[in-house]
Design an enzyme around this catalytic site. Sequence first.
Site, mmCIF file in Angstrom:
data_model
loop_
_atom_site.group_PDB
_atom_site.id
_atom_site.type_symbol
_atom_site.label_atom_id
_atom_site.label_comp_id
_atom_site.label_asym_id
_atom_site.label_seq_id
_atom_site.Cartn_x
_atom_site.Cartn_y
_atom_site.Cartn_z
ATOM 1 N N ARG A 38 -68.877 94.195 70.804
ATOM 2 C CA ARG A 38 -68.944 92.742 70.674
ATOM 3 C C ARG A 38 -69.651 92.252 69.415
ATOM 4 O O ARG A 38 -69.132 91.402 68.711
ATOM 5 C CB ARG A 38 -69.655 92.143 71.911
ATOM 6 C CG ARG A 38 -68.911 92.399 73.206
ATOM 7 C CD ARG A 38 -69.589 91.722 74.376
ATOM 8 N NE ARG A 38 -69.487 90.278 74.330
ATOM 9 C CZ ARG A 38 -69.924 89.460 75.277
ATOM 10 N NH1 ARG A 38 -70.506 89.956 76.337
ATOM 11 N NH2 ARG A 38 -69.801 88.155 75.155
ATOM 12 N N HIS A 84 -58.665 90.485 74.974
ATOM 13 C CA HIS A 84 -60.082 90.112 74.966
ATOM 14 C C HIS A 84 -60.438 89.359 76.246
ATOM 15 O O HIS A 84 -60.376 88.124 76.285
ATOM 16 C CB HIS A 84 -60.371 89.246 73.740
ATOM 17 C CG HIS A 84 -61.826 89.164 73.379
ATOM 18 N ND1 HIS A 84 -62.513 90.221 72.820
ATOM 19 C CD2 HIS A 84 -62.724 88.155 73.482
ATOM 20 C CE1 HIS A 84 -63.754 89.861 72.579
ATOM 21 N NE2 HIS A 84 -63.919 88.609 72.980
ATOM 22 N N TYR A 128 -55.284 70.516 70.473
ATOM 23 C CA TYR A 128 -54.936 69.593 69.399
ATOM 24 C C TYR A 128 -54.693 70.290 68.064
ATOM 25 O O TYR A 128 -54.066 69.717 67.178
ATOM 26 C CB TYR A 128 -56.054 68.560 69.215
ATOM 27 C CG TYR A 128 -56.283 67.676 70.411
ATOM 28 C CD1 TYR A 128 -55.244 66.905 70.938
ATOM 29 C CD2 TYR A 128 -57.528 67.613 71.019
ATOM 30 C CE1 TYR A 128 -55.457 66.095 72.038
ATOM 31 C CE2 TYR A 128 -57.749 66.804 72.119
ATOM 32 C CZ TYR A 128 -56.707 66.045 72.632
ATOM 33 O OH TYR A 128 -56.914 65.246 73.716
#
Length: 856
Positions: A38, A84, A128
């Site tokens: 990570r 993921h 968006y």
Amino acid sequence: MANSARRDMEVGLVRQVNIGEEMRESYLDYAMSVIVARALPDARDGFKPVHRRILYAMYDMGLRPDSPYKKSARIVGEVLGKYHPHGDASVYEAMARLAQDFSMRYELVDGQGNFGSIDGDAPAAMRYTEARMEHIGFDIMNDIDKDTVDFVDNFDGSLQEPGVLPCAIPNLLVNGASGIAVGMSTSVPPHNLGEVCDALVYMLGSWDRLDEVEVSDLMRFIKGPDFPTGGVLYREDSKGEDTLITAYATGRTKLAVRAKAHIENMGRGKSRIIISEIPYQTNKNSLIERMADLVRDGKIEGISDLRDESDRQGLRIVVEVRSGTQPTDVLSALFKYTPLEDTFSVIMLALVDGEPRTLSLKQALRVYLDHRLEIVRRRSEYDLTRARERAHILEGLLIALDKLNTVIKLIRESATADVARTALMERLKLTEAQANAILEMQLRRLAALERQKIEDEFAEKRKTIAYLEGLLADPGAMRQVIADELVQIKARYGDPRRTVIVNGPTSDVSAGDLLAHDEQTWVTLTANDKLSRTFTDAPPKTTSASDEAPRFVIPSNTADILYLITAKGDAVTIPTQQLPQSDDPSTGGTVRSLSSLSENDEIISILSVSPLQEDGYLFFATAGGDVKRIRVADLPGMSAHPFMVMNVGSDRIMAANFVTDEDEIVLVTAQAQAIRFKVPDVRPTGLPAGGMRGIKLNENAEDQVVGSAVVRENAALWVITGGGIAKCSMLNEYPQQGRAGSGVATMKLPNVAEADGLIASNKKDTLVAAAIGQLDDTIIVLTQRKKFKVMKIKTALLTARAKGGGAVIALGKTDRVRSATTITPRAKPPLNGGFSGMNGSANGANGSSPDVDVGK
């Protein structure tokens, strides 16, 4: 059966364990999981798993740089569902960062929509925004489909994902990395791509003596970190230690970084500080709030106003200083108490062979090169295997074509395709793959031209096989391939560095020293009033095929002040360092966005003057024949508002020049009269004053001055009419006269239509521009329709002073020549480091012209 019973009995069994040992083992397992999976980047490709998975998912989705954008939510869903299994917010945040120009030195994702800002604004919701891969991001994936990297199972074992990316870009150093793991963290600063590529090429060329390569050798190429937000980086700390050498030798240090700023004079004793670049990862909104809090609490005095004027042209924070307060003192206080001066901690920690290691610069570069050598080797083996397979098939087709009748007979006599395949293999000694290819061969391949294509392809494959076999057998050749690819990457994506490196500690550098940095550059003003400066000390490439016509191209310095002179006698100032950097003048910033000029202000000249300049004068000439000389020392320096350099009344300034007491000036009129006189004939006057008579005009002919230029030794006077007829004549043909005379003829004017080869009337054409220069000097001719042509002065006919000229530019029926300007060479600066260079409409300068592409 007994084993099964034993396992059943162990279910629910309570075992006694040492809690300390269990916690230690579990915590270490957790820590290594965070470190490897990570928080830390791989030293080979510079990516954490989440970034690697985002790019691979976009590649797998076909989001190429030339493909349509896809919704970010779709991309995030693809990453979550396949690779993921973490929160969607973390994936979207990581993807958005890859698209932020203030976070990434080279963006890897091309985002469309609101992806956040340097103010700390969060990206818009993923529903968006849209995204696709940037070109450089796509190049990172090059050759991933050629078995160049190992693939591993995804989280549920249903799919495969790459364990590392091929990474044609040295991403770890170029874009840097940051992350906090368990018990350790990483903070790799970004660097300039071109510099890193140069260092890698140097290491490849020194492969046999890599042990002898020192940090100082690599720092000849990599000057230091290059942050996307620019700023100023100081090499030394308060103890005199070179922090950059420490960083690159040990992988750890702290670097002092400051904002870029300059001071503008607002008149009446007031001034303002303009901050144009801030330290990397500094939140602009928080920075301004911190400044406001310090002013409100009385910790910083002398600030009357603080506002953010940032726009698409770049960052701009304005700090207005009260009258009577030294702006350098205020700037020093801002550096001391605000994040305008910050510290960047360098911790070059990355995963090498799955283990965290702190890397020196040399080690980081070596790990990347070893990775690329492995990529090139595996790619070459893949290509060699494919080439051999194809050559094998082509060899079988050629055998079949040589024995075509036998092949046809065997196939026709066979009952099935399997029988035919066996017969071909036995009779012609073919392999099964070759026999299948023959059976699948189309009849059109029997044509003579098709046979030739097969032979050509077979010959090409044999060459490819020989090349790849030689490449795999020669490590030096493989290193050369990598070096060639790095050179191509630099040519494609390389750009000048943004962060300035200062040799010395911040304590030894005053605020005044920070105001400007000594970098040679060239300034261009286009016909559409766009201003820009080049990245290097060379004029922009200028050809007649360029998108936008350049009006003025002058040498300058980032420490200089740029004066823009208008036709009505006003001037405004712009720091050269504030101009947008571009080698394409059409992408510059508009004059209106960079200064207080209005749309109605016509710029007739630009001048670049050093703040240290004390000697010399500025010489102005108006259309009505008046001239004026002012001392450079009388100029106000940086000013926030326009100021008057000459009171012209209803007249208008036509040209401006830099002159000395030893110079002579030439004025040229529209009716082809020229006068040459000494500069001291015009006495210096103050800024607001008007001028005095420079040349007597022919009032009956509606004459006016069209240009002025400084006399040069062994130079020629070049003139051009509105119809495109030009000529040049040597300056020794022009006698020196007193000021205010009528001058002498400089050209026999043609009829208006003579430029088209027709004589429609007896009306004479008029001159529109003039210049002085050597015959090999470059000049740009601009038309009223904003077309232009770049040519040498010697393109025009060299004749006696009063003779006619010839056509040098083709014009449309409604078009006319508007002006002309020489590309002024950089003059040697005075001993006091003063005047850099200037240019006006149709103005010449000392020296020879630089190399410029000349349009045909």
